[in-house]
Design a protein around this motif. Structure first.
Motif, PDB file in Angstrom:
ATOM      1  N   UNK A   1       0.856  -1.187   0.000  1.00 17.00           N
ATOM      2  CA  UNK A   1       0.000   0.000   0.000  1.00 17.00           C
ATOM      3  C   UNK A   1       0.892   1.237   0.000  1.00 17.00           C
ATOM      4  N   UNK A   2       0.869   2.013  -1.083  1.00 20.58           N
ATOM      5  CA  UNK A   2       1.720   3.196  -1.188  1.00 20.58           C
ATOM      6  C   UNK A   2       0.926   4.442  -1.493  1.00 20.58           C
ATOM      7  N   UNK A   3       1.461   5.581  -1.059  1.00 18.69           N
ATOM      8  CA  UNK A   3       0.824   6.853  -1.394  1.00 18.69           C
ATOM      9  C   UNK A   3       0.909   7.085  -2.896  1.00 18.69           C
ATOM     10  N   UNK A   4       2.045   6.736  -3.503  1.00 17.85           N
ATOM     11  CA  UNK A   4       2.145   6.781  -4.963  1.00 17.85           C
ATOM     12  C   UNK A   4       1.948   5.357  -5.480  1.00 17.85           C
ATOM     13  N   UNK A   5       3.025   4.618  -5.668  1.00 15.64           N
ATOM     14  CA  UNK A   5       2.937   3.235  -6.153  1.00 15.64           C
ATOM     15  C   UNK A   5       2.659   2.249  -5.021  1.00 15.64           C
ATOM     16  N   UNK A   6       1.885   1.225  -5.368  1.00 13.39           N
ATOM     17  CA  UNK A   6       1.765   0.118  -4.432  1.00 13.39           C
ATOM     18  C   UNK A   6       3.025  -0.717  -4.472  1.00 13.39           C
ATOM     19  N   UNK A   7       3.302  -1.342  -5.626  1.00 13.56           N
ATOM     20  CA  UNK A   7       4.525  -2.133  -5.781  1.00 13.56           C
ATOM     21  C   UNK A   7       4.987  -2.049  -7.229  1.00 13.56           C
ATOM     22  N   UNK A   8       6.310  -1.907  -7.405  1.00  9.36           N
ATOM     23  CA  UNK A   8       6.936  -1.812  -8.725  1.00  9.36           C
ATOM     24  C   UNK A   8       7.754  -3.079  -8.950  1.00  9.36           C
ATOM     25  N   UNK A   9       7.408  -3.819 -10.007  1.00  5.16           N
ATOM     26  CA  UNK A   9       8.072  -5.092 -10.306  1.00  5.16           C
ATOM     27  C   UNK A   9       8.877  -4.924 -11.586  1.00  5.16           C
ATOM     28  N   UNK A  10      10.196  -4.951 -11.476  1.00  6.39           N
ATOM     29  CA  UNK A  10      11.073  -4.776 -12.622  1.00  6.39           C
ATOM     30  C   UNK A  10      11.840  -6.072 -12.871  1.00  6.39           C
ATOM     31  N   UNK A  11      11.437  -6.797 -13.913  1.00  2.00           N
ATOM     32  CA  UNK A  11      12.137  -8.026 -14.311  1.00  2.00           C
ATOM     33  C   UNK A  11      12.171  -9.062 -13.185  1.00  2.00           C
ATOM     34  N   UNK A  12      11.163  -9.055 -12.331  1.00  4.04           N
ATOM     35  CA  UNK A  12      11.046 -10.047 -11.264  1.00  4.04           C
ATOM     36  C   UNK A  12       9.688 -10.735 -11.392  1.00  4.04           C
ATOM     37  N   UNK A  13       9.448 -11.715 -10.534  1.00  6.59           N
ATOM     38  CA  UNK A  13       8.189 -12.454 -10.550  1.00  6.59           C
ATOM     39  C   UNK A  13       7.474 -12.235  -9.216  1.00  6.59           C
ATOM     40  N   UNK A  14       6.185 -11.913  -9.299  1.00  6.08           N
ATOM     41  CA  UNK A  14       5.381 -11.722  -8.098  1.00  6.08           C
ATOM     42  C   UNK A  14       4.117 -12.571  -8.225  1.00  6.08           C
ATOM     43  N   UNK A  15       3.760 -13.249  -7.126  1.00  3.94           N
ATOM     44  CA  UNK A  15       2.619 -14.153  -7.145  1.00  3.94           C
ATOM     45  C   UNK A  15       1.708 -13.873  -5.942  1.00  3.94           C
ATOM     46  N   UNK A  16       0.408 -14.003  -6.173  1.00  2.00           N
ATOM     47  CA  UNK A  16      -0.578 -13.960  -5.088  1.00  2.00           C
ATOM     48  C   UNK A  16      -0.412 -12.730  -4.204  1.00  2.00           C
ATOM     49  N   UNK A  17      -0.205 -11.576  -4.840  1.00  2.00           N
ATOM     50  CA  UNK A  17       0.026 -10.335  -4.100  1.00  2.00           C
ATOM     51  C   UNK A  17      -1.027  -9.295  -4.477  1.00  2.00           C
ATOM     52  N   UNK A  18      -1.098  -8.251  -3.647  1.00  2.00           N
ATOM     53  CA  UNK A  18      -1.986  -7.122  -3.897  1.00  2.00           C
ATOM     54  C   UNK A  18      -1.173  -5.836  -3.831  1.00  2.00           C
ATOM     55  N   UNK A  19      -1.517  -4.907  -4.721  1.00  2.00           N
ATOM     56  CA  UNK A  19      -0.879  -3.597  -4.696  1.00  2.00           C
ATOM     57  C   UNK A  19      -1.926  -2.513  -4.764  1.00  2.00           C
ATOM     58  N   UNK A  20      -1.763  -1.484  -3.937  1.00  2.00           N
ATOM     59  CA  UNK A  20      -2.719  -0.385  -3.908  1.00  2.00           C
ATOM     60  C   UNK A  20      -1.978   0.937  -3.903  1.00  2.00           C
ATOM     61  N   UNK A  21      -2.293   1.807  -4.866  1.00  2.00           N
ATOM     62  CA  UNK A  21      -1.669   3.125  -4.937  1.00  2.00           C
ATOM     63  C   UNK A  21      -2.720   4.208  -4.853  1.00  2.00           C
TER      64      UNK A  21
END
Length: 457
Positions: free
Chosen positions: A209-229
């Motif tokens: 949970x971010x004021x700007x970005x929730x989560x930034x994924x650069x050339x990685x793998x993310x599973x079963x996650x939530x992001x809120x901006x």
């Protein structure tokens, strides 16, 4: 002193010689005649009548339980006996693979310190929060190359600085390894909550949970996650990143932003922009929802399958690319919209539905686009409520097989506001008095052979 009194020799640098062999921090019990030595074990508890506090022995010193920055972290041995630490830096320095650091109260760190995690050392937050409050550039936690570990049951928060994507985050993860985030919340009240990089890194779980970005994924793998901006993207995937079974939400920006990456079975929602964006990337079994823009926006050299988009403010799906099985639903505009100035595209299995406009809009200026198995409907009861509207200067538009339905019989199944040539075959029209608008010319000249086969275009 009275018989039975117990004292802890806890002050001073050493024990007075009069006590004999008694060591600093030992107990001494008075039996009415003699003081007897009792050596405490780790985790032994003692109530101090003078200070009215309960103390715990860490193997070296007696510490009051609940005191600030004392015994807030612990590592237990094979017998369940804890060694306590006042900060994560000390705990990480003492930990080794197989250990679990436990947090026993909320912690606020005001120094510009990053907690660097150790391979094989897990963290149990026990429902508590670790907060880094500094104007500096430190991340709350960093998981570097070669570190595989688990964090669970707690919250990591970064406050007090200015926005950045790659630093000053709650959690920065890089290099090879697997990080499991079970029942973990990562927060940032000024910027990006999480930054993940490296093609050999996988992060599983977590709510960012971010004021700007929730989560930034650069050339990685993310599973079963939530992001809120809030002002930025909920979940952003860049540079060949991969997102699987993830969810992104934004108040003002994209719910999910997939740029030259992969998204599988993901959902994006936005109240201020596109719900789900796929640009020059791949999207499979994904959904997008928006109250202010496209539900899903597919552009560039994109590949897709099994896409659903809904919007209450614009087209359900805006599509350019190559793929199959898209469904667009809108309560204010077109169900599906295709606008392209150049390039060749193929879109198979299209479902478009609108309650307030024409079902589908296609504009092509150069190149070729093929739509097959299209099912388009509108319930907008208006003479302008056509099933499909076609425009642009290019004639290489092909519709093959499908059904086109309108609500108002004066509307057309295929409509163009000016002279327009294209190819269409195998379409079924419903409710239109005039199925094809007079401005449209069908360029299809081939007829089926004896087996029902036909060459289109």
């Amino acid at each position: 002193s009275n018989s039975g009194d117990i004292y802890v020799l806890s002050s001073g640098a050493s024990v007075n010689a009069g006590w004999g062999t008694v060591a600093l921090s030992d107990w001494v019990r008075y039996d009415g005649t003699t003081w007897n030595d009792i050596t405490p074990q780790k985790s032994t508890l003692c109530y101090d009548e003078d200070s009215d506090t309960l103390h715990s022995y860490d193997g070296t010193t007696w510490n009051p339980i609940g005191a600030a920055s004392v015994n807030v972290l612990g590592i237990s041995d094979s017998l369940g006996v804890y060694t306590y630490y006042s900060d994560y830096v000390s705990a990480m320095a003492a930990a080794s693979a197989g250990d679990t650091i436990e947090q026993f109260s909320n912690i606020t760190e005001t120094s510009d310190i990053t907690v660097n995690c150790v391979n094989g050392v897990n963290i149990n937050f026990n429902g508590y929060t670790y907060k880094l409050n500094t104007t500096g550039i430190s991340n709350s936690f960093t998981v570097s190359s070669g570190v595989t570990m688990e964090m669970f049951n707690g919250k990591i928060k970064r406050i007090g600085a200015t926005s950045s994507i790659t630093s000053k985050v709650s959690l920065r993860v890089s290099g090879n390894g697997v990080l499991a985030l079970n029942s973990m919340i990562l927060e940032n009240d000024f910027g990006n909550a999480g930054y993940l990089s490296s093609s050999t890194r996988t992060v599983k779980g977590g709510y960012f949970v971010g004021e700007t970005l929730g989560v930034f994924v650069s050339n990685a793998r993310i599973e079963n996650a939530k992001g809120s901006g809030n002002s930025g993207v909920g979940l952003q995937i860049q540079n060949n990143g991969i997102a699987v079974n993830c969810y992104g939400f934004s108040t003002s920006s994209y719910g999910v932003y997939n740029n030259a990456s992969q998204s599988h079975n993901c959902v994006g929602r936005s109240n201020g922009n596109v719900g789900f964006y796929i640009g020059n990337g791949q999207g499979y079994t994904c959904q997008g929802f928006s109250t202010s823009n496209y539900g899903v926006n597919i552009s560039g050299v994109a590949q897709f399958a099994n896409i659903f988009g809904f919007s209450s403010a614009s087209a359900g799906v805006n599509v350019v690319g190559i793929g199959t099985n898209i469904t667009g639903y809108s309560s204010s505009s077109y169900g599906v919209q295709y606008i392209s100035g150049a390039g060749d595209h193929i879109v198979d299995d299209v479902k478009a539905f609108s309650t307030a406009a024409s079902g589908m809009y296609v504009l092509k200026n150069t190149g070729k686009v093929e739509f097959s198995n299209i099912n388009v409907s509108t319930t907008w009861n208006d003479v302008a409520g056509h099933a499909v509207i076609v425009g642009g200067s290019d004639d290489d538009i092909i519709f093959s097989k499908g059904s086109l339905r309108v609500q108002n019989s004066s509307a057309n199944g295929l409509y163009s506001s000016g002279a327009k040539s294209l190819y269409f075959v195998g379409l079924a029209f419903t409710n239109s008095t005039t199925a094809v608008n007079a401005n449209i010319t069908n360029l299809q000249s081939n007829t089926p052979d004896s087996f029902g086969n036909i060459l289109i275009g």
